[in-house]
Design a protein around this motif. Structure first.
Motif, PDB file in Angstrom:
ATOM      1  N   GLY A   1      38.732 -14.803   1.042  1.00 59.45           N
ATOM      2  CA  GLY A   1      39.390 -13.746   1.808  1.00 59.45           C
ATOM      3  C   GLY A   1      38.438 -12.801   2.498  1.00 59.45           C
ATOM      4  O   GLY A   1      38.873 -11.926   3.258  1.00 59.45           O
ATOM      5  N   GLY A   2      37.122 -12.962   2.255  1.00 59.25           N
ATOM      6  CA  GLY A   2      36.138 -12.075   2.854  1.00 59.25           C
ATOM      7  C   GLY A   2      35.921 -12.344   4.333  1.00 59.25           C
ATOM      8  O   GLY A   2      36.257 -13.420   4.846  1.00 59.25           O
ATOM      9  N   SER A   3      35.343 -11.350   5.026  1.00 62.35           N
ATOM     10  CA  SER A   3      35.185 -11.410   6.479  1.00 62.35           C
ATOM     11  C   SER A   3      33.720 -11.502   6.882  1.00 62.35           C
ATOM     12  O   SER A   3      32.866 -10.822   6.310  1.00 62.35           O
ATOM     13  N   TYR A   4      33.455 -12.310   7.895  1.00 63.96           N
ATOM     14  CA  TYR A   4      32.151 -12.334   8.554  1.00 63.96           C
ATOM     15  C   TYR A   4      32.329 -11.744   9.947  1.00 63.96           C
ATOM     16  O   TYR A   4      33.251 -12.107  10.690  1.00 63.96           O
ATOM     17  N   LEU A   5      31.433 -10.819  10.322  1.00 61.36           N
ATOM     18  CA  LEU A   5      31.493 -10.185  11.629  1.00 61.36           C
ATOM     19  C   LEU A   5      30.098 -10.184  12.236  1.00 61.36           C
ATOM     20  O   LEU A   5      29.099 -10.033  11.522  1.00 61.36           O
ATOM     21  N   SER A   6      30.019 -10.354  13.545  1.00 60.39           N
ATOM     22  CA  SER A   6      28.726 -10.390  14.217  1.00 60.39           C
ATOM     23  C   SER A   6      28.767  -9.563  15.490  1.00 60.39           C
ATOM     24  O   SER A   6      29.813  -9.428  16.132  1.00 60.39           O
ATOM     25  N   SER A   7      27.608  -9.028  15.846  1.00 62.59           N
ATOM     26  CA  SER A   7      27.474  -8.302  17.107  1.00 62.59           C
ATOM     27  C   SER A   7      27.173  -9.240  18.267  1.00 62.59           C
ATOM     28  O   SER A   7      27.017  -8.792  19.399  1.00 62.59           O
ATOM     29  N   ASP A   8      27.103 -10.543  17.991  1.00 67.14           N
ATOM     30  CA  ASP A   8      26.718 -11.529  18.985  1.00 67.14           C
ATOM     31  C   ASP A   8      27.839 -12.548  19.172  1.00 67.14           C
ATOM     32  O   ASP A   8      28.622 -12.810  18.242  1.00 67.14           O
ATOM     33  N   LEU A   9      27.912 -13.141  20.370  1.00 69.40           N
ATOM     34  CA  LEU A   9      28.941 -14.153  20.628  1.00 69.40           C
ATOM     35  C   LEU A   9      28.754 -15.398  19.769  1.00 69.40           C
ATOM     36  O   LEU A   9      29.728 -16.086  19.449  1.00 69.40           O
TER      37      LEU A   9
END
Length: 334
Positions: free
Chosen positions: A237-245
């Motif tokens: 259920g955890g999230s991965y987020l990035s500042s890059d495309l």
């Protein structure tokens, strides 16, 4: 006014100084005399036109907007119609995107945009880097719904976005593990001082998968990792987020499919779009005022050294932010 302009894409050498007409504030705008600005990742992308998708927004084959610079702090010297939130003499800081920018003596900005009063007791040069990295970092925090006691990993924690993310997460009571490829020389305790509960410096063959697991969110502040690498670090259920495309726009595509695995309680990707409004600016100013957030400054350059500042940021080795002060203003202005 004197401004830094570029009429084609490329490296720092495309930047040159010119005298251009003073901007005039329109309805709902304020005119700010810039005392300090920054060179950040956003500026370098606009200058270089890289990645290529930037040219779809900035102009093809040449840029539409010539004056560079997205972040600033200064003093209001003009008011457009219908502006009641600021007066001439107000000290402000903010972020302006997609229009003639802050690498100039004057800049016009929307009064209801990402602009806020400089907190009492702050130098303008210290406030100048307060918006760009933090508004991206806040986008991470906003979409994850992290709560006090949750665990987050910030990858690329020594950059402008990373140092802001560590502080914003800590202010929300989130336990932060800060990961970087090198600690800044002479400042080995920087990330702990910013609020990280644990700091991991990746060296040699050591990869991010050595950090542990069970994180509620992994925030990639530099775009140097991927969901595939981060997946093992996340709890279900955890999230991965990035500042890059991501390669092949994978982060955008995976985020588009994200509601399905999220609904099933599986690990997933989020790709948040940052807010650029006065409410967020006020919130960041409040965090600065109460001491919960202070942008980290790596180096300070004069306006005449702007190309050198761009070259340094292009190395990818800056820690926090790079500040540029305008002529005859100085660091302790305001």
């Amino acid at each position: 006014m004197r401004a830094a302009v570029r009429t084609r894409y490329g490296g720092p050498a495309v930047v040159r100084f010119e005298d251009v007409p003073d901007p005039v504030p329109g309805r709902g705008e304020i005119l700010v005399r810039v005392h300090a600005t920054t060179v950040n990742r956003t500026d370098c992308a606009y200058r270089s036109g890289q990645p290529w998708i930037n040219r779809a927004f900035c102009g093809w084959p040449r840029p539409r907007v010539h004056v560079l610079g997205s972040e600033y702090a200064g003093v209001v010297v003009g008011i457009g119609e219908d502006v009641t939130s600021y007066a001439v003499g107000s000290r402000v800081f903010g972020f302006v995107d997609g229009r003639p920018g802050a690498h100039a003596e004057l800049v016009t900005v929307a009064a209801d945009g990402l602009v806020a009063p400089v907190p009492e007791g702050w130098d303008l040069a210290d406030a100048a880097p307060g918006m760009e990295g933090a508004h991206y970092a806040h986008a991470f925090l906003r979409v994850t719904g992290l709560e006090p006691g949750d665990r987050a990993l910030v990858h690329g924690a020594t950059g402008g976005i990373g140092t802001a993310a560590v502080q914003l997460l800590r202010a929300e009571g989130v336990e932060v593990t800060a990961v970087c490829d090198r600690l800044p020389p002479g400042r080995p305790d920087l990330l702990n001082d910013l609020g990280a509960a644990r700091v991991v410096e990746l060296q040699g063959e050591t990869g991010v998968d050595s950090v542990g697991s069970g994180f509620d969110a992994v925030l990639d502040a530099t775009g140097h990792t991927s969901f595939g690498a981060a997946r093992r670090l996340l709890r279900p259920g955890g999230s991965y987020l990035s500042s890059d495309l991501g390669r092949g726009w994978q982060n955008v595509l995976l985020a588009a499919a994200g509601p399905v695995p999220r609904a099933l309680g599986r690990r997933h990707v989020r790709f948040p779009l940052p807010r650029e409004d006065a409410g967020l600016a006020s919130y960041l100013g409040h965090l600065m005022d109460r001491g919960d957030y202070r942008p980290v400054v790596d180096r300070t350059y004069s306006f005449d050294e702007l190309r050198e500042a761009y070259a340094y940021v292009d190395t990818g080795r800056k820690v926090g932010n790079v500040v540029v002060v305008m002529p005859e203003i100085g660091r302790n202005a305001g």
